[in-house]
Design a protein around this motif. Structure first.
Motif, PDB file in Angstrom:
ATOM      1  N   GLU A 202       0.836  -1.197   0.000  1.00 36.76           N
ATOM      2  CA  GLU A 202       0.000   0.000   0.000  1.00 36.76           C
ATOM      3  C   GLU A 202       0.880   1.258   0.000  1.00 36.76           C
ATOM      4  OE1 GLU A 202      -3.478   0.467   0.040  1.00 36.76           O
ATOM      5  OE2 GLU A 202      -3.353  -1.613  -0.650  1.00 36.76           O
ATOM      6  N   ASP A 204       2.146   5.091   0.999  1.00 36.48           N
ATOM      7  CA  ASP A 204       2.189   5.905   2.215  1.00 36.48           C
ATOM      8  C   ASP A 204       1.416   7.187   1.920  1.00 36.48           C
ATOM      9  OD1 ASP A 204       2.774   7.527   4.361  1.00 36.48           O
ATOM     10  OD2 ASP A 204       4.886   6.946   4.469  1.00 36.48           O
ATOM     11  N   ARG A 205       0.113   7.135   2.097  1.00 41.08           N
ATOM     12  CA  ARG A 205      -0.741   8.249   1.708  1.00 41.08           C
ATOM     13  C   ARG A 205      -0.441   9.519   2.516  1.00 41.08           C
ATOM     14  NH1 ARG A 205      -4.559   6.157  -1.676  1.00 41.08           N
ATOM     15  NH2 ARG A 205      -4.846   3.892  -1.545  1.00 41.08           N
ATOM     16  N   GLN A 209       0.534  13.014   0.757  1.00 47.03           N
ATOM     17  CA  GLN A 209      -0.282  14.207   0.993  1.00 47.03           C
ATOM     18  C   GLN A 209       0.565  15.372   1.501  1.00 47.03           C
ATOM     19  OE1 GLN A 209      -3.246  12.590   3.616  1.00 47.03           O
ATOM     20  NE2 GLN A 209      -4.629  12.014   1.939  1.00 47.03           N
ATOM     21  N   LEU A 219      -2.370  13.113  -4.900  1.00 46.12           N
ATOM     22  CA  LEU A 219      -2.227  11.651  -4.947  1.00 46.12           C
ATOM     23  C   LEU A 219      -3.009  11.106  -6.136  1.00 46.12           C
ATOM     24  CD1 LEU A 219      -1.798  12.415  -1.869  1.00 46.12           C
ATOM     25  CD2 LEU A 219      -2.540  10.073  -1.387  1.00 46.12           C
ATOM     26  N   ASP A 221      -5.624   8.841  -7.760  1.00 41.94           N
ATOM     27  CA  ASP A 221      -6.818   8.216  -7.189  1.00 41.94           C
ATOM     28  C   ASP A 221      -7.005   6.785  -7.676  1.00 41.94           C
ATOM     29  OD1 ASP A 221      -7.360   8.844  -9.812  1.00 41.94           O
ATOM     30  OD2 ASP A 221      -9.423   9.477  -9.439  1.00 41.94           O
ATOM     31  N   ASP A 223      -5.655   3.146  -7.343  1.00 34.81           N
ATOM     32  CA  ASP A 223      -4.818   2.344  -6.452  1.00 34.81           C
ATOM     33  C   ASP A 223      -3.711   1.611  -7.193  1.00 34.81           C
ATOM     34  OD1 ASP A 223      -6.267   3.171  -4.265  1.00 34.81           O
ATOM     35  OD2 ASP A 223      -7.541   1.377  -4.199  1.00 34.81           O
ATOM     36  N   HIS A 226      -0.201   3.314  -7.879  1.00 38.02           N
ATOM     37  CA  HIS A 226       0.809   3.436  -6.815  1.00 38.02           C
ATOM     38  C   HIS A 226       1.810   2.281  -6.839  1.00 38.02           C
ATOM     39  CE1 HIS A 226      -0.930   6.954  -4.961  1.00 38.02           C
ATOM     40  NE2 HIS A 226      -2.124   6.389  -5.010  1.00 38.02           N
ATOM     41  N   GLY A 288       4.687   5.652  -3.289  1.00 36.09           N
ATOM     42  CA  GLY A 288       3.488   5.813  -4.088  1.00 36.09           C
ATOM     43  C   GLY A 288       3.692   6.823  -5.197  1.00 36.09           C
TER      44      GLY A 288
END
Length: 362
Positions: A202, A204-205, A209, A219, A221, A223, A226, A288
């Protein structure tokens, strides 16, 4: 013939729309389809999206004698067509390739599964097993337009029974007696070439940000996008070079990487200085992907397509990247003109890129 109300033309329109709705086969305006009827080649117009086939005029009628005469003279076929509603349509850059195919219907798609095999040095060896029993041929990478048409013509001259062409670093061509038959064969090929994509960590949002905060960046959108950064294998593949033409045309000459320690504005300036055009996205270390807020819908779909391709390439694969000479050709004025990349709704970034690459924006 009666034009676009002909049943075989309508069948092509229906097939085109179905293919265009599948992002694993077609991304944005990529791919092209055609059918030959009574000496006329009906082919997708440059810059048009297959997904819009059912409700937009996307097909151009081309005289087969005229296009084949141009091929024999080794001159580019340049034409335009005014549709019944008054729209100016220009035939696809791949018109010559479609013209030399001896079958009535031709479907050319940028299948992510096919491309994942087609960028591999050992691609033909693997496909020999996966496509066993089918009538297929491999064509090593060659530029679009007349160069590709000549190679396709040579292939059919040597193997006239061929129905499937795998184009190195490019995509897939499937042919048939009609659009429906070609579509059925396409799905059979897709099933045989399917690759399960790697799962990626996943993003690192929170970090992404913080980096994008207060800027013209955000970011992604999507998935899957990333994974271009969070998947170590995908990162390595991207760092080494460009895999296929649309990657360079829509997303730049090299993968833009952002170290979290480097200010975003500095990274933008550095990339533009090195590549002659502003970056459209950044791979943030292993965290990401951030994208420009001016990212066009076409670029967005191409970025997702790239993520789907690289997640399907094995870590041990030896990859055949596009050479610098090939990249220069891909970004030439002629290819740019034919591909119709400067659309009214998305022209700003391409005008900037066109200026940087000395490409006329039409």
């Amino acid at each position: 013939m009666s034009g676009t109300n002909h049943s075989e033309v309508q069948a092509l329109i229906d097939v085109s729309a179905r293919l265009g709705r599948d992002p694993l086969l077609v991304q944005a305006g990529s791919g092209n389809t055609s059918v030959k009827i009574d000496g006329v080649l009906w082919i997708k117009a440059s810059g048009k999206w297959l997904v819009h086939a059912a409700h937009e005029e996307i097909l151009v009628p081309v005289d087969l004698v005229e296009i084949k005469s141009c091929i024999q003279r080794k001159t580019d076929f340049v034409a335009q067509h005014t549709s019944p509603s008054g729209h100016r349509l220009v035939p696809s850059i791949e018109t010559a390739m479609h013209a030399v195919v001896p079958w009535a219907a031709t479907l050319h798609v940028h299948s992510v599964n096919t491309i994942a095999w087609a960028v591999r040095e050992d691609g033909p060896a693997y496909l020999a097993d996966r496509l066993a029993g089918l009538r297929w041929q491999w064509i090593p990478y060659v530029g679009s337009g007349l160069p590709l048409a000549r190679e396709v013509e040579k292939t059919f001259s040597n193997s006239p029974e061929t129905e499937i062409l795998v184009l190195g670093n490019h995509g897939l061509v499937v042919c048939g007696e009609d659009a429906g038959t070609a579509e059925e064969l396409l799905f059979q090929v897709e099933k045989r070439l399917a690759i399960e994509p790697r799962r990626a960590p996943e993003p690192d949002r929170a970090l992404l940000q913080r980096i994008a905060h207060g800027s013209e960046w955000c970011l992604s959108d999507l998935d899957a996008v990333h994974a271009l950064s969070t998947d170590a294998i995908s990162r390595t593949i991207l760092f080494e070079g460009i895999l296929y033409p649309c990657q360079a045309i829509f997303l730049g000459r090299s993968a833009p990487v952002l170290a979290s320690s480097l200010p975003l504005s500095d990274a933008v300036d550095e990339y533009e200085c090195c590549n002659g055009a502003p970056p459209r996205f950044f791979l943030v270390e292993s965290s990401g992907v951030i994208v420009s807020k001016t990212l066009t819908s076409a670029e967005r779909k191409m970025l997702l397509g790239l993520a789907e391709v690289v997640r399907r390439i094995d870590a041990e694969a030896t990859i055949r990247y596009l050479t610098q000479a090939e990249l220069t050709s891909v970004l030439s004025a002629e290819a740019y003109r034919y591909r119709g990349l400067v659309e009214n709704s998305e022209c700003a970034i391409w005008k900037a890129a066109a200026s940087a690459w000395d490409i006329p924006s039409e």
